[in-house]
Write an enzyme that holds these catalytic residues in place. Structure first.
Site, PDB file in Angstrom:
ATOM      1  N   ASP A   1       0.840  -1.194   0.000  1.00  0.00           N
ATOM      2  CA  ASP A   1       0.000   0.000   0.000  1.00  0.00           C
ATOM      3  C   ASP A   1       0.871   1.239   0.000  1.00  0.00           C
ATOM      4  O   ASP A   1       2.046   1.200   0.384  1.00  0.00           O
ATOM      5  CB  ASP A   1      -0.906   0.011   1.232  1.00  0.00           C
ATOM      6  CG  ASP A   1      -0.129   0.275   2.514  1.00  0.00           C
ATOM      7  OD1 ASP A   1      -0.275   1.372   3.092  1.00  0.00           O
ATOM      8  OD2 ASP A   1       0.644  -0.617   2.931  1.00  0.00           O
TER       9      ASP A   1
ATOM     10  N   GLY B   1       7.429   0.315   4.144  1.00  0.00           N
ATOM     11  CA  GLY B   1       6.175  -0.009   3.460  1.00  0.00           C
ATOM     12  C   GLY B   1       6.315   0.077   1.961  1.00  0.00           C
ATOM     13  O   GLY B   1       7.399  -0.117   1.400  1.00  0.00           O
ATOM     14  N   GLU B   2       5.200   0.347   1.270  1.00  0.00           N
ATOM     15  CA  GLU B   2       5.191   0.543  -0.181  1.00  0.00           C
ATOM     16  C   GLU B   2       5.684  -0.682  -0.946  1.00  0.00           C
ATOM     17  O   GLU B   2       6.201  -0.562  -2.058  1.00  0.00           O
ATOM     18  CB  GLU B   2       6.013   1.776  -0.566  1.00  0.00           C
ATOM     19  CG  GLU B   2       5.504   3.060   0.046  1.00  0.00           C
ATOM     20  CD  GLU B   2       6.433   4.237  -0.159  1.00  0.00           C
ATOM     21  OE1 GLU B   2       7.226   4.232  -1.124  1.00  0.00           O
ATOM     22  OE2 GLU B   2       6.397   5.166   0.661  1.00  0.00           O
ATOM     23  N   GLY B   3       5.552  -1.858  -0.351  1.00  0.00           N
ATOM     24  CA  GLY B   3       5.910  -3.077  -1.054  1.00  0.00           C
ATOM     25  C   GLY B   3       7.364  -3.486  -0.964  1.00  0.00           C
ATOM     26  O   GLY B   3       7.744  -4.550  -1.463  1.00  0.00           O
ATOM     27  N   LEU B   4       8.211  -2.654  -0.337  1.00  0.00           N
ATOM     28  CA  LEU B   4       9.652  -2.933  -0.336  1.00  0.00           C
ATOM     29  C   LEU B   4       9.984  -4.245   0.368  1.00  0.00           C
ATOM     30  O   LEU B   4      10.735  -5.074  -0.164  1.00  0.00           O
ATOM     31  CB  LEU B   4      10.412  -1.781   0.318  1.00  0.00           C
ATOM     32  CG  LEU B   4      11.934  -1.982   0.391  1.00  0.00           C
ATOM     33  CD1 LEU B   4      12.547  -2.006  -0.997  1.00  0.00           C
ATOM     34  CD2 LEU B   4      12.596  -0.898   1.238  1.00  0.00           C
TER      35      LEU B   4
END
Length: 371
Positions: free
Chosen positions: A179, A322-325
């Site tokens: 997200d 976050g952010e898919g990392l």
């Protein structure tokens, strides 16, 4: 009232093929590296074979990162280290290649897709392909009001289903789900606390930018207040997402369930993805068999959700961005497991006549030694 029947997912979702998994395990026992010597890579290879329905397992060649984006009204209370309504800046960094996940995705050759569900900006502020599924501008302040109307929650859920179908139809063979949000860990924690029956303090984390003690106390109070609003609607998962979730979380839940329907494996990123997965498990109990947890984010709500689903994170590097990392960090492990399972040679079977010859030679040598 919603016209969406979530019970359908229970019938539509099957477990990964158990027979194929047993075949993969049998093949693994015949390979030159002893079974168990590769640790969890053995389990990953067998899981992927079952998900694909193929032995030997096929390589993961068309993975994609899918990030659902939104702003959350609860951020107005100062529960996040970022200012409320600023998620579009994070989205722009991803699109322009300057975010951490963009850098790693380039290195791994994985495309990144961003889906705007409820960013607090004008739609034209971002490329058209990002905003095609947007439901509303921002989500409501869940401590005092619903995040969404039930109609908006259904629209967001259906958007997630549609995105999952788009990816499956395009040939995506594995998704890293994450997200991009400001304030998103707060509704995620509320969902986890509500579904696990725990107190707000148990699930309140410090977010990606490590909020200070005062902000943590504000966040804990906001989660406590939202929990009071969540408990009366626990029996209706769509209403729960409307009450204390958000458009991005509703979309991620629909996405996860439809990926399981379409037999597309998913690596979950952080606490928001884990919370949506927990809601998805309530809707269809077999669905978590299609998901992996990429990493341990350090958020207590994520740990609680994964424990409830019996999913163990693949890596733990202390990544909180976050952010898919964190989910993307786990992708090479899955790809390595697939390569090893498929390409390690099997121990050559000894032909009967060769075995007899070896026994005769051993007998002669033994006799010679006795003489």
């Amino acid at each position: 009232m919603s016209s969406l029947n979530l019970d359908d997912f229970t019938d539509l979702i099957e477990r990964p093929d158990g027979g194929v998994r047993r075949d993969a395990e049998a093949r693994r026992e015949r390979q030159v590296v002893p079974p168990g010597a590769l640790g969890r890579l053995d389990e990953l290879g067998e899981w992927l074979a079952a998900a694909q329905g193929a032995v030997p397992v096929r390589p993961v060649e068309r993975p994609r990162v899918v990030l659902f984006a939104g702003d959350h009204g609860i951020a107005e209370l100062g529960v996040s280290a970022r200012p409320a309504g600023s998620a579009r800046e994070l989205v722009r960094a991803v699109l322009e290649g300057g975010s951490a996940v963009s850098v790693l995705a380039r290195r791994l050759g994985v495309p990144v897709r961003v889906v705007d569900m409820a960013l607090d900006c004008e739609p034209e502020a971002l490329p058209a392909e990002v905003g095609g599924h947007r439901v509303r501008r921002g989500s409501g302040r869940i401590d005092v009001a619903d995040a969404l109307s039930i109609e908006e929650a259904e629209a967001a859920f259906r958007a997630g289903v549609a995105v999952a179908d788009e990816e499956a139809d395009a040939g995506t063979d594995l998704v890293v789900l994450g997200d991009i949000s400001v304030g998103g860990t707060t509704p995620a924690a509320v969902l986890v606390a509500a579904l696990c029956g725990t107190d707000a303090s148990v699930v309140t984390g410090r977010g990606g930018r490590a909020i200070d003690d005062l902000a943590w106390m504000r966040k804990c109070a906001a989660i406590r207040d939202a929990l009071r609003r969540a408990r009366p609607v626990l029996g209706d998962q769509l209403q729960l997402l409307a009450t204390v979730g958000g458009a991005d979380l509703a979309a991620m839940t629909g996405f996860l369930l439809q990926c399981a329907v379409r037999k597309t494996p998913v690596i979950l990123d952080g606490v928001v993805a884990a919370a949506c997965a927990l809601v998805g498990q309530r809707i269809a109990f077999r669905a978590p068999d299609w998901w992996l947890a990429g990493h341990a984010s350090g958020e207590p709500a994520q740990a609680k959700a994964l424990d409830r689903m019996a999913i163990e994170p693949l890596v733990d590097q202390g990544v909180k961005v976050g952010e898919g990392l964190g989910g993307l960090l786990a992708l090479p492990l899955v790809q390595a497991a697939a390569s090893l399972a498929a390409e390690l040679p099997e121990v050559a079977e000894v032909k009967p006549e060769e075995a007899e010859k070896d026994e005769d030679e051993a007998f002669v040598e033994g006799a010679g030694e006795r003489e």
